[in-house]
Design a protein around this motif. Structure first.
Motif, PDB file in Angstrom:
ATOM      1  N   TYR A  31     -19.147 -14.181 -35.719  1.00 32.89           N
ATOM      2  CA  TYR A  31     -18.523 -15.476 -35.483  1.00 32.89           C
ATOM      3  C   TYR A  31     -19.580 -16.572 -35.291  1.00 32.89           C
ATOM      4  O   TYR A  31     -19.370 -17.715 -35.685  1.00 32.89           O
ATOM      5  CB  TYR A  31     -17.625 -15.443 -34.252  1.00 32.89           C
ATOM      6  N   PRO A  35     -20.928 -19.885 -39.320  1.00 31.42           N
ATOM      7  CA  PRO A  35     -21.172 -21.299 -39.633  1.00 31.42           C
ATOM      8  C   PRO A  35     -22.639 -21.600 -39.925  1.00 31.42           C
ATOM      9  O   PRO A  35     -22.942 -22.445 -40.783  1.00 31.42           O
ATOM     10  CB  PRO A  35     -20.703 -22.046 -38.387  1.00 31.42           C
ATOM     11  N   GLY A  38     -23.359 -20.431 -43.407  1.00 32.89           N
ATOM     12  CA  GLY A  38     -22.626 -21.305 -44.316  1.00 32.89           C
ATOM     13  C   GLY A  38     -23.316 -22.637 -44.530  1.00 32.89           C
ATOM     14  O   GLY A  38     -23.440 -23.112 -45.663  1.00 32.89           O
ATOM     15  N   LEU A  57     -15.347 -27.860 -41.823  1.00 31.78           N
ATOM     16  CA  LEU A  57     -14.567 -26.728 -42.348  1.00 31.78           C
ATOM     17  C   LEU A  57     -14.808 -25.436 -41.577  1.00 31.78           C
ATOM     18  O   LEU A  57     -13.904 -24.611 -41.451  1.00 31.78           O
ATOM     19  CB  LEU A  57     -14.893 -26.507 -43.832  1.00 31.78           C
ATOM     20  N   PHE A  58     -16.017 -25.253 -41.063  1.00 31.25           N
ATOM     21  CA  PHE A  58     -16.347 -24.008 -40.382  1.00 31.25           C
ATOM     22  C   PHE A  58     -15.551 -23.813 -39.088  1.00 31.25           C
ATOM     23  O   PHE A  58     -15.007 -22.729 -38.857  1.00 31.25           O
ATOM     24  CB  PHE A  58     -17.846 -23.902 -40.146  1.00 31.25           C
ATOM     25  N   MET A  60     -12.649 -25.019 -38.459  1.00 28.71           N
ATOM     26  CA  MET A  60     -11.262 -24.786 -38.885  1.00 28.71           C
ATOM     27  C   MET A  60     -11.087 -23.351 -39.386  1.00 28.71           C
ATOM     28  O   MET A  60     -10.104 -22.697 -39.073  1.00 28.71           O
ATOM     29  CB  MET A  60     -10.848 -25.784 -39.960  1.00 28.71           C
ATOM     30  N   MET A  61     -12.061 -22.853 -40.161  1.00 28.17           N
ATOM     31  CA  MET A  61     -11.971 -21.474 -40.658  1.00 28.17           C
ATOM     32  C   MET A  61     -12.086 -20.476 -39.512  1.00 28.17           C
ATOM     33  O   MET A  61     -11.376 -19.476 -39.484  1.00 28.17           O
ATOM     34  CB  MET A  61     -13.053 -21.221 -41.712  1.00 28.17           C
ATOM     35  N   LEU A  62     -12.977 -20.752 -38.545  1.00 32.89           N
ATOM     36  CA  LEU A  62     -13.102 -19.856 -37.391  1.00 32.89           C
ATOM     37  C   LEU A  62     -11.840 -19.853 -36.540  1.00 32.89           C
ATOM     38  O   LEU A  62     -11.479 -18.824 -35.976  1.00 32.89           O
ATOM     39  CB  LEU A  62     -14.311 -20.251 -36.537  1.00 32.89           C
ATOM     40  N   SER A  63     -11.155 -20.995 -36.455  1.00 31.71           N
ATOM     41  CA  SER A  63      -9.915 -21.039 -35.675  1.00 31.71           C
ATOM     42  C   SER A  63      -8.823 -20.180 -36.305  1.00 31.71           C
ATOM     43  O   SER A  63      -7.851 -19.816 -35.644  1.00 31.71           O
ATOM     44  CB  SER A  63      -9.440 -22.478 -35.495  1.00 31.71           C
ATOM     45  N   ILE A  64      -8.975 -19.844 -37.566  1.00 26.09           N
ATOM     46  CA  ILE A  64      -8.032 -18.939 -38.238  1.00 26.09           C
ATOM     47  C   ILE A  64      -8.539 -17.501 -38.184  1.00 26.09           C
ATOM     48  O   ILE A  64      -7.793 -16.574 -37.882  1.00 26.09           O
ATOM     49  CB  ILE A  64      -7.817 -19.382 -39.699  1.00 26.09           C
ATOM     50  N   ILE A  65      -9.831 -17.310 -38.434  1.00 22.79           N
ATOM     51  CA  ILE A  65     -10.406 -15.967 -38.512  1.00 22.79           C
ATOM     52  C   ILE A  65     -10.440 -15.273 -37.154  1.00 22.79           C
ATOM     53  O   ILE A  65     -10.090 -14.089 -37.046  1.00 22.79           O
ATOM     54  CB  ILE A  65     -11.829 -16.033 -39.126  1.00 22.79           C
TER      55      ILE A  65
END
Length: 182
Positions: A31, A35, A38, A57-58, A60-65
């Protein structure tokens, strides 16, 4: 815990040890590195001028992953006894529950502490399922039964005294040794 004479339930948290602890640490490192790697990868491409646009974007993607994956390293085991049936479940991230085994206590071959002369029967089982905080628990018990395919299954669990009394009521083969948890 529900306070009923013919009902007992108990939840135990899996301790962070062995491969489970390694998986948890690696997931946290992933985790953190996601980012960083990336941003470095984007900076090394012709899109380097737009790296500032990709940074939001990172998170936001971590909040999903993170919610989708971290629950698999936050495991709790629950067992409940009701009307002579014991049900073992896994709880992931304190949200989702997966029922693993449901066994009629009267059909069990053995219910005993996992030590001394009782240990050999559990070790000879074909399938071993761990529904306990740790296998090094001195109060560890196991439940041995045959599944539909004729295989012997041993389920290891952290007992409470109330559950042991109910198991002895439903199955006289239960070996009861007082444990430290009520």
């Amino acid at each position: 815990m529900i306070d009923d004479v013919n009902h007992a339930e108990y939840i135990t948290v899996k301790k962070y040890e062995g491969a489970y602890a390694v998986a948890r640490v690696l997931m946290i490192i992933g985790y953190v590195l996601f980012p960083i790697v990336g941003v470095v990868a984007i900076a090394a491409t012709p899109l380097a001028a737009f790296v500032i646009w990709f940074i939001p974007l990172f998170p936001m993607m971590l909040s999903i992953i993170v919610p989708l994956t971290y629950r698999y390293v936050q495991i709790e085991y629950e067992y409940s006894i009701d009307a002579g049936i014991i049900t073992f479940s896994e709880i992931y991230g304190r949200r989702s529950r997966k029922k693993k085994y449901e066994v009629k206590i009267g059909d069990c071959i053995a219910i005993a502490p996992y030590r001394d002369q009782y240990k050999e029967a559990a070790d000879s089982a074909d399938i071993k399922y761990h529904a306990c905080s740790t296998m090094s628990n001195p109060d560890l018990y196991y439940l041995l039964f045959e599944d539909e395919d004729g295989r012997k299954v041993a389920i290891f669990f952290d007992p409470i005294n109330k559950a042991l009394k109910l198991m002895q009521f439903y199955n006289r083969n239960t070996v009861v040794v007082p444990v430290s948890v009520g």
